[in-house]
Design an enzyme around this catalytic site. Sequence first.
Site: not given
Ligand code: ZN
Length: 331
Positions: A212-213, A216, A222, A271
């Site tokens: 996930h990071e 980014h 997101h 999320y």
């Molecule tokens: Zn994030």
Amino acid sequence: MIASSSQYCLSRNVALALGPALVALLLVASGSDGFPAASPEDAPLPPNELMFAEEDYEDEEANILRERLQSEYGMSLFGVPDNQTGQRVTEWQDGTGINPEELGEYVEGDILFPPSRNGIRLQSARWPGGVIPYYLSPGFTGYDLQNFQRAINSYHSLTCLRFVPYSGRESDYLVITNDNTGCWSAVGRTGGPQQLNLQSPGCTTLVGTIEHELMHAAGFLHEQNRWERDRYVTVHWQNIQSGREANFRPASRESTDDYGIAYDYGSVMHYSANAFSKNGQPTITPKAAGVELLGQRRGFSQGDVEKINRMYKHVCARRSAAPKSPKSPQH
Ligand SMILES: [Zn+2]
């Protein structure tokens, strides 16, 4: 192995090579990392000016992303890593239904462009050739490094992105730290050394959090804040912690960057159902029948893989087209 002892031995030389911006940044972030002591003039500048470097954008999609970041988040993207977030991540446990990157004080929980002494630079470009050099700070455990390697392996086996250890020569690279400031990253390549934090063990427990990071850092936002998300999920505003409502603001239609991939409940960029909940009740629930889990962090969904490969298709192709080594002599 990801980080050999020789790589760790590089730390002081690397620190000296990073320049004052990152040194100041790391001192703000952690107080001390074995880097040279900062003088007062090394303190980061207040975020008072946005600077854009157009030449750093490689394509129209990167421009769209930059404009989206600017118009939707503005100055709130800039700040300093905080230990309050770190404390929450320290207390986080797997299986609680919330992901550690959803515990941050940062934009949408984990998006942060730390300021440097060169000022605020909201760049958000692709990584040339799809190659992302990274430097791992000392202090990660063997367990952390194992999961980090698993995340890298899935990028390498499923996508055209390539993470390569920082050689000391690249000008743009990730500095992956494990300060007690939670899980966070800037979006896209910002230019120069670029910090990405994975607090240990909270942010290194699930391979999907590391993916996930890194997504980014590659340039993705997101999933649940896509412009058309209201067709797919219900946001329960009454359950959201006061002051965190902005984390659920959908993007404008003009700034969409879905790369033709359908809304993806299974994305590692989605999320969890209880993200930023003030009362233990869901803040976001699926409209489609049969969707049981939001915000999984086991690993990439098919949609994540396709999105990465579509964003980087032409960028990676430039790498493939480049000669890898001098031609061997012809017989
Ligand atoms: Zn994030």
